[in-house]
Design a protein around this motif. Structure first.
Motif, short mmCIF file in Angstrom:
data_model
loop_
_atom_site.label_atom_id
_atom_site.label_comp_id
_atom_site.label_asym_id
_atom_site.label_seq_id
_atom_site.Cartn_x
_atom_site.Cartn_y
_atom_site.Cartn_z
N ASP A 1 0.83 -1.21 0.00
CA ASP A 1 0.00 0.00 0.00
C ASP A 1 0.86 1.25 0.00
OD1 ASP A 1 -2.28 -1.55 0.03
OD2 ASP A 1 -2.59 -1.38 2.20
N LEU A 2 1.95 1.23 0.76
CA LEU A 2 2.84 2.38 0.82
C LEU A 2 3.51 2.60 -0.54
CD1 LEU A 2 4.30 4.61 2.37
CD2 LEU A 2 5.94 2.89 3.17
N ALA A 3 3.94 1.52 -1.18
CA ALA A 3 4.53 1.64 -2.51
C ALA A 3 3.53 2.25 -3.49
CB ALA A 3 4.98 0.27 -3.00
N HIS A 4 2.30 1.80 -3.43
CA HIS A 4 1.26 2.34 -4.32
C HIS A 4 1.04 3.83 -4.06
CE1 HIS A 4 -2.36 2.36 -6.78
NE2 HIS A 4 -3.00 2.94 -5.78
N ASP A 5 1.08 4.22 -2.80
CA ASP A 5 0.91 5.63 -2.44
C ASP A 5 1.98 6.50 -3.09
OD1 ASP A 5 -0.03 7.91 -0.58
OD2 ASP A 5 2.08 7.67 0.01
N ARG A 6 3.20 5.95 -3.28
CA ARG A 6 4.29 6.71 -3.89
C ARG A 6 4.44 6.40 -5.38
NH1 ARG A 6 6.35 10.48 -0.37
NH2 ARG A 6 6.77 11.28 -2.45
N SER A 7 3.39 5.84 -5.96
CA SER A 7 3.35 5.53 -7.40
C SER A 7 4.39 4.49 -7.80
CB SER A 7 3.54 6.82 -8.23
OG SER A 7 2.51 7.74 -7.96
N TRP A 8 4.78 3.65 -6.87
CA TRP A 8 5.61 2.49 -7.18
C TRP A 8 4.69 1.31 -7.48
CZ3 TRP A 8 10.53 1.59 -3.72
CH2 TRP A 8 11.33 2.74 -3.75
N PRO A 9 5.13 0.35 -8.29
CA PRO A 9 4.30 -0.84 -8.54
C PRO A 9 4.16 -1.68 -7.28
CG PRO A 9 6.46 -1.10 -9.55
CD PRO A 9 6.39 0.32 -9.08
N ARG A 10 3.07 -2.44 -7.23
CA ARG A 10 2.83 -3.32 -6.09
C ARG A 10 3.55 -4.65 -6.36
NH1 ARG A 10 -1.69 -1.55 -2.97
NH2 ARG A 10 -1.94 -3.68 -2.20
N GLU A 11 4.85 -4.69 -6.07
CA GLU A 11 5.69 -5.85 -6.40
C GLU A 11 5.77 -6.80 -5.20
OE1 GLU A 11 8.96 -4.41 -9.47
OE2 GLU A 11 8.93 -3.14 -7.67
N GLU A 12 4.77 -7.66 -5.08
CA GLU A 12 4.70 -8.53 -3.90
C GLU A 12 5.89 -9.47 -3.82
OE1 GLU A 12 1.85 -11.91 -1.81
OE2 GLU A 12 1.02 -10.58 -3.35
N ARG A 13 6.29 -10.09 -4.94
CA ARG A 13 7.41 -11.05 -4.91
C ARG A 13 8.70 -10.36 -4.47
NH1 ARG A 13 9.23 -13.54 -9.46
NH2 ARG A 13 9.81 -15.41 -8.28
N LYS A 14 8.91 -9.16 -4.95
CA LYS A 14 10.13 -8.42 -4.61
C LYS A 14 10.15 -8.08 -3.12
CE LYS A 14 12.50 -4.13 -5.93
NZ LYS A 14 12.49 -3.00 -6.92
N TRP A 15 9.05 -7.55 -2.60
CA TRP A 15 8.98 -7.21 -1.19
C TRP A 15 9.15 -8.45 -0.31
CZ3 TRP A 15 9.06 -2.76 1.51
CH2 TRP A 15 8.79 -1.56 0.83
N ARG A 16 8.51 -9.54 -0.71
CA ARG A 16 8.63 -10.77 0.07
C ARG A 16 10.08 -11.25 0.13
NH1 ARG A 16 5.05 -14.54 1.83
NH2 ARG A 16 3.35 -13.47 0.74
N LEU A 17 10.77 -11.22 -1.00
CA LEU A 17 12.18 -11.62 -1.03
C LEU A 17 13.01 -10.75 -0.10
CD1 LEU A 17 14.39 -13.39 -2.50
CD2 LEU A 17 14.68 -11.40 -4.01
N LEU A 18 12.77 -9.44 -0.14
CA LEU A 18 13.55 -8.52 0.68
C LEU A 18 13.28 -8.72 2.17
CD1 LEU A 18 13.16 -5.36 -1.54
CD2 LEU A 18 15.31 -6.52 -1.03
N LEU A 19 12.03 -8.91 2.53
CA LEU A 19 11.70 -9.09 3.94
C LEU A 19 12.20 -10.43 4.47
CD1 LEU A 19 8.07 -7.62 4.02
CD2 LEU A 19 10.15 -6.58 4.94
N GLU A 20 12.30 -11.42 3.58
CA GLU A 20 12.80 -12.73 4.00
C GLU A 20 14.33 -12.76 4.10
OE1 GLU A 20 9.32 -15.71 2.21
OE2 GLU A 20 11.16 -15.34 1.06
N ASN A 21 15.01 -11.99 3.26
CA ASN A 21 16.46 -12.06 3.21
C ASN A 21 17.16 -10.84 3.81
OD1 ASN A 21 17.35 -14.54 1.34
ND2 ASN A 21 15.41 -13.72 0.59
N GLY A 22 16.40 -9.82 4.10
CA GLY A 22 16.97 -8.62 4.69
C GLY A 22 16.30 -8.28 6.01
N GLU A 23 16.59 -7.10 6.48
CA GLU A 23 16.00 -6.59 7.72
C GLU A 23 15.16 -5.37 7.37
OE1 GLU A 23 19.22 -5.91 10.48
OE2 GLU A 23 20.26 -7.69 9.71
N GLY A 24 13.85 -5.56 7.38
CA GLY A 24 12.95 -4.46 7.09
C GLY A 24 12.66 -3.65 8.35
#
Length: 292
Positions: free
Chosen positions: A24-47
């Motif tokens: 939702d935050l990405a959409h608010d800033r006109s970024w695409p809603r990239e669920e796979r990308k966000w999931r990968l980052l939250l699983e492999n990084g520190e959000g």
């Protein structure tokens, strides 16, 4: 720079349960809603994020992805439009700087975000150019068949992961074994170039929305890059995107001739201007801006 708004909640760690709010935050800033990308980052990084005081999801996010103890990438720095100008971006970035310790931090910055990063000690050391379009493979010698020393093949995790990680740490200068192992299930395909029984280059292609992203690409010369990208993109009906380090001038021209036009540019920045580890001349294309 305005001081942080004391009414805004503190920075907290994000998990997969926060994924809908990140989208939702990405959409608010006109970024695409990239669920796979966000999931990968939250699983492999520190959000990290800040809850919106009005109860509507997240007011801001940032992701720190560590590579061993020596290097770390900063990405997905977002502040909700309704909370802009309150010092929230600075608060998030200062939190990440404290969390990262002695690791060399790097990121890709838009013109909008670059002034904040500069104020907190990041220096521009290069430019990353996004090229997008329908890839024209042409009738050249690149690909799997008849390509001689530049022949590519599909990588197999059991057979190739150890060698791929060994090559990658030479180039990247920090361990990415966990991320590369995940790449085999995340990507549409991973391809390698092998010479005299040794892997000398690799590349991956993965989907996000209606685009096929090509990256990372690691190779010792331009011919290897052309072979890998052609093998990864050949036959795809999707628009291709590759985030290319602009220092590879001849490749930039080659991609233009294959139908990939410049879409955007970002500044590649390193905190304190510190030298990055590894042999970055062979890192031709990034995985994604949030990962390096």
């Amino acid at each position: 720079m305005k001081p942080a708004d004391p009414s805004v909640p503190p920075v907290r760690r994000l998990g997969l349960a926060d994924l809908p709010h990140c989208l939702d935050l990405a959409h608010d800033r006109s970024w695409p809603r990239e669920e796979r990308k966000w999931r990968l980052l939250l699983e492999n990084g520190e959000g990290f994020g800040v809850d919106a005081p009005d109860g509507r999801g997240l007011a801001g996010t940032v992701v720190l992805t560590r590579y061993g103890t020596t290097a770390a990438a900063v990405g997905m720095m977002l502040v909700a439009s309704r909370y802009g100008g309150r010092g929230l971006g600075r608060r998030l970035l200062e939190h990440v700087l404290a969390e990262a310790g002695d690791a060399t931090l790097f990121l890709c910055a838009t013109e909008y975000g670059r002034p904040l990063y500069e104020k907190l000690g990041f220096e521009t050391v290069g430019v990353v150019e996004a090229r997008v379009g329908r890839f024209d493979a042409g009738d050249g010698p690149y690909g799997e068949a008849g390509a001689g020393r530049n022949a590519t093949r599909l990588a197999e995790p059991e057979r190739d992961l150890a060698a791929l990680c060994a090559l990658d740490i030479e180039v990247f200068g920090a361990g990415r074994s966990r991320l590369l192992a995940r790449l085999f299930t995340f990507a549409e395909q991973v391809r390698v170039v092998e010479r005299d029984g040794e892997i000398t280059g690799y590349g991956a292609a993965w989907r996000s929305g209606d685009r096929l992203f090509v990256g990372p690409v690691v190779a010792e010369d331009d011919a290897t890059v052309r072979a890998l990208v052609t093998g990864l993109a050949r036959g795809s009906d999707a628009r291709i995107r590759i985030d290319l380090h602009r220092r590879h001038e001849e490749l930039t021209s080659w991609f233009a001739g294959r139908g990939l036009a410049r879409s955007s540019t970002t500044s590649f920045m390193v905190h304190g201007g510190r030298p990055l580890p590894g042999d970055r001349s062979r890192l031709v294309a990034s995985f994604m801006s949030a990962l390096g």
